[in-house]
Write a protein that holds these residues in place. Structure first.
Motif, PDB file in Angstrom:
ATOM      1  N   PRO A 175      -0.278   6.015   7.345  1.00  0.00           N
ATOM      2  CA  PRO A 175      -1.246   5.690   8.403  1.00  0.00           C
ATOM      3  C   PRO A 175      -2.471   4.957   7.863  1.00  0.00           C
ATOM      4  CG  PRO A 175      -0.564   8.001   8.513  1.00  0.00           C
ATOM      5  CD  PRO A 175      -0.080   7.472   7.214  1.00  0.00           C
ATOM      6  N   VAL A 176      -2.850   5.235   6.626  1.00  0.00           N
ATOM      7  CA  VAL A 176      -4.044   4.627   6.043  1.00  0.00           C
ATOM      8  C   VAL A 176      -3.864   3.115   5.908  1.00  0.00           C
ATOM      9  CG1 VAL A 176      -5.548   4.584   4.019  1.00  0.00           C
ATOM     10  CG2 VAL A 176      -4.579   6.743   4.815  1.00  0.00           C
ATOM     11  N   VAL A 177      -2.650   2.686   5.531  1.00  0.00           N
ATOM     12  CA  VAL A 177      -2.405   1.250   5.333  1.00  0.00           C
ATOM     13  C   VAL A 177      -1.596   0.670   6.495  1.00  0.00           C
ATOM     14  CG1 VAL A 177      -2.533   1.457   2.832  1.00  0.00           C
ATOM     15  CG2 VAL A 177      -0.316   1.723   3.972  1.00  0.00           C
ATOM     16  N   LYS A 178      -1.424   1.474   7.547  1.00  0.00           N
ATOM     17  CA  LYS A 178      -0.716   1.031   8.755  1.00  0.00           C
ATOM     18  C   LYS A 178       0.690   0.531   8.441  1.00  0.00           C
ATOM     19  CE  LYS A 178      -5.078  -0.095  11.050  1.00  0.00           C
ATOM     20  NZ  LYS A 178      -5.929  -1.115  11.656  1.00  0.00           N
ATOM     21  N   ALA A 179       1.413   1.271   7.607  1.00  0.00           N
ATOM     22  CA  ALA A 179       2.763   0.867   7.203  1.00  0.00           C
ATOM     23  C   ALA A 179       3.756   1.052   8.341  1.00  0.00           C
ATOM     24  CB  ALA A 179       3.204   1.677   5.991  1.00  0.00           C
ATOM     25  N   GLY A 200       0.811  -1.221   0.000  1.00  0.00           N
ATOM     26  CA  GLY A 200       0.000   0.000   0.000  1.00  0.00           C
ATOM     27  C   GLY A 200       0.841   1.265   0.000  1.00  0.00           C
ATOM     28  N   VAL A 201       1.821   1.326   0.884  1.00  0.00           N
ATOM     29  CA  VAL A 201       2.622   2.553   0.976  1.00  0.00           C
ATOM     30  C   VAL A 201       3.534   2.709  -0.248  1.00  0.00           C
ATOM     31  CG1 VAL A 201       4.616   1.604   2.246  1.00  0.00           C
ATOM     32  CG2 VAL A 201       3.927   3.972   2.608  1.00  0.00           C
ATOM     33  N   LEU A 202       4.005   1.590  -0.798  1.00  0.00           N
ATOM     34  CA  LEU A 202       4.841   1.676  -2.001  1.00  0.00           C
ATOM     35  C   LEU A 202       4.028   2.170  -3.197  1.00  0.00           C
ATOM     36  CD1 LEU A 202       7.622   1.102  -3.273  1.00  0.00           C
ATOM     37  CD2 LEU A 202       6.813  -1.196  -3.815  1.00  0.00           C
TER      38      LEU A 202
END
Length: 546
Positions: free
Chosen positions: A234-238, A215-217
């Motif tokens: 924060p949205v994908v809890k990375a 997600g973060v990538l």
């Protein structure tokens, strides 16, 4: 033994950091460091240095005294959230000050000294600015000595401060960026932003990578690098290590693009606009986009402008990507999210802050609505915008004699500068601001072209003439003090947050992530660069800006 009972770390480091900050403030205010700071070209920030040093030092002394007073008492909320957090905050602030005002300038000076050997400035190639240096310093500290116990609570504030930086990012942009692009360009940027995000999510599934990493990538590769990574984490809890991998992949891929794009662009016969559009779409880091554009064509300023606008406009898709990833992550986690839950419950509050500042900026509350990163053009008649009498005498003689090689646009712009003593539209059109400004912009473009071609060796003009014309150009470029202040605050928030982020990245966490993020980033980056090259060649013609 009271220390062990209440769990308070040693107070000594707080006294030491506070003392160092106060000593630094005294040295700066006394002028003892002025020579060194001038060499580092950071002397303009001396007032800020004193403020930060004295405020930080004073706060540290007060904190140390309060901690001492409460040494044998049980921890309450004030201790946990204030007194035990401030030491770590001061520690990171001190590191950020060292990086911004000493480490970064030293890297630049050393890089310039190596130019005769390497043939290029290595800090530009490796993008060794405060962002990278901050992360590296944090990683080195945590993987060598470990996070100092007294700073542990303060380090946890890093992510919160990074979010503050993203909020302030919104003030730098406005709808003016979108208004400058044609519909084809907007669709193109939107397609590649969303297309890259979905492609990376697909690759994550193929390579069986954690949802948090994928997600973060996807956000970093799709939108704009560091800010998108921070906004979507924060949205994908990375994890911090996954954010570091994303930032590293983006910067690493950008380095390759800096060298490859100009060569390919010239081989393909791209014009200035096409290359700017391609670089602004395919390269993710703003500095690397600028470097590639200048390497392709340092003469035609349009290349750099188009590249920057394409690059910057991607930021405006950030809220959309946050929504997409919130929906995707919710589904991947087995949650059935309604539209309300995605928009209201999952949408990060700090992105709302970003949007609020963006709309305020677009409404012209910080600067004229058509500003670009707080910069705007003012062609109105006033004495401050005029060239000096000495410059006018020089330019009058040069214009009368003529400069060999000037094109009609450049010659007309120079003649009008002599006529009006400043860059402006036609006097008779002053009541019609749009017509007046359009004419002035054409004249400004003519003078910019003249300076750029002189730098590129296509024109021969004297140093004094170049200086006079450059002065005229600077006179119509204004900066919003409000946005400059907000931007400086944003830079400090990012510097602080990224040092703290680096402190949360251990060798173990990097090893657990493995090399797959680099593979996924490489595949998606090459795919986007290839496809955008084809699209640009077929659909983007010579004129994109409006």
């Amino acid at each position: 033994m009271a220390q062990a009972t209440v769990g308070r770390p040693d107070n000594t480091p707080v006294w030491i950091i506070s003392g160092l900050l106060l000593a630094y403030g005294v040295l700066v205010s006394s002028g003892a460091l002025t020579g060194l700071l001038t060499t580092f070209k950071v002397h303009k920030a001396m007032d800020l240095m004193q403020t930060m040093a004295f405020v930080g030092g004073g706060l540290g002394i007060a904190t140390a005294m309060l901690r001492k007073a409460r040494w044998n008492k049980p921890l309450n909320n004030f201790d946990t959230f204030v007194l035990e957090t401030i030491p770590g905050i001061l520690f990171i602030v001190a590191l950020a000050m060292g990086i911004r005002w000493f480490a970064e300038p030293m890297v630049k000076i050393m890089s310039s000294a190596l130019v005769p050997v390497l043939g290029f400035k290595i800090y530009k190639v490796l993008n060794l600015n405060y962002v990278v240096l901050g992360i590296l310093v944090g990683i080195i500290i945590t993987n060598s000595w470990g996070i100092p116990k007294f700073a542990a609570s303060g380090v946890k504030t890093a992510r919160f401060v990074l979010k503050m930086g993203v909020i302030l990012l919104g003030a730098r942009y406005s709808f003016a960026e979108l208004a400058k692009l044609g519909m084809v360009s907007i669709w193109m940027i939107g397609f590649f932003v969303l297309g890259t995000v979905f492609f990376v999510l697909f690759l994550g599934k193929i390579f069986k990578q954690p949802k948090t990493m994928t997600g973060v990538l996807s956000a970093g590769m799709g939108v704009c690098g560091v800010s998108a990574t921070v906004a979507c984490a924060p949205v994908v809890k990375a994890k911090c290590s996954e954010m570091a991998y994303t930032i590293g992949t983006i910067l690493g891929f950008g380095i390759l693009c800096m060298f490859a794009f100009p060569t390919i662009g010239k081989m393909a016969g791209m014009n200035a606009t096409q290359f700017g559009a391609w670089a602004g779409t395919g390269i993710l880091n703003s500095a690397q986009v600028a470097a590639a554009c200048l390497a392709f064509n340092a003469v035609d300023i349009k290349t750099l402008k188009v590249g920057e606008i394409f690059n910057i406009t991607r930021v405006l898709f950030l809220p959309v990507i946050v929504l997409v990833l919130a929906t995707w992550f919710g589904k991947q986690s087995g949650q059935k999210l309604s539209f309300k839950e995605v928009v209201i419950d999952k949408f990060p509050i700090f992105i709302i802050g970003f949007l609020i500042l963006f709309f305020m900026s677009s409404m012209g509350l910080f600067s004229p609505a058509g500003h670009y990163k707080g910069k705007y053009l003012d062609f109105s008649y006033n004495e401050r915008t005029e060239v000096t009498p000495e410059e006018l005498t020089l330019l009058t003689g040069v214009a009368a004699a003529g400069i060999p090689g000037l094109n009609p646009l450049e010659a007309a712009a120079l003649n009008d500068l002599v006529k009006q003593h400043q860059i402006a539209g036609n006097f008779d059109d002053r009541a019609d601001k749009d017509t007046f400004d359009t004419t002035a912009r054409e004249r400004m473009a003519g003078l910019e072209s003249m300076i750029a071609r002189a730098k590129g060796g296509e024109l021969t003009i004297s140093k004094d003439v170049k200086s006079a014309v450059t002065h005229a150009l600077k006179q119509v470029h204004k900066k919003s003090k409000t946005i400059v202040t907000l931007t400086n605050a944003m830079i400090w928030f990012f510097a602080y947050g990224l040092i703290g982020l680096g402190m949360q990245i251990t060798r173990k966490s990097l090893a657990q992530a493995g090399g797959w993020p680099l593979v996924m980033g490489g595949i998606s980056g090459v795919a986007k660069a290839t496809l955008s090259f084809i699209v640009v060649m077929y659909f983007v013609k010579d004129v994109v800006l409006h």
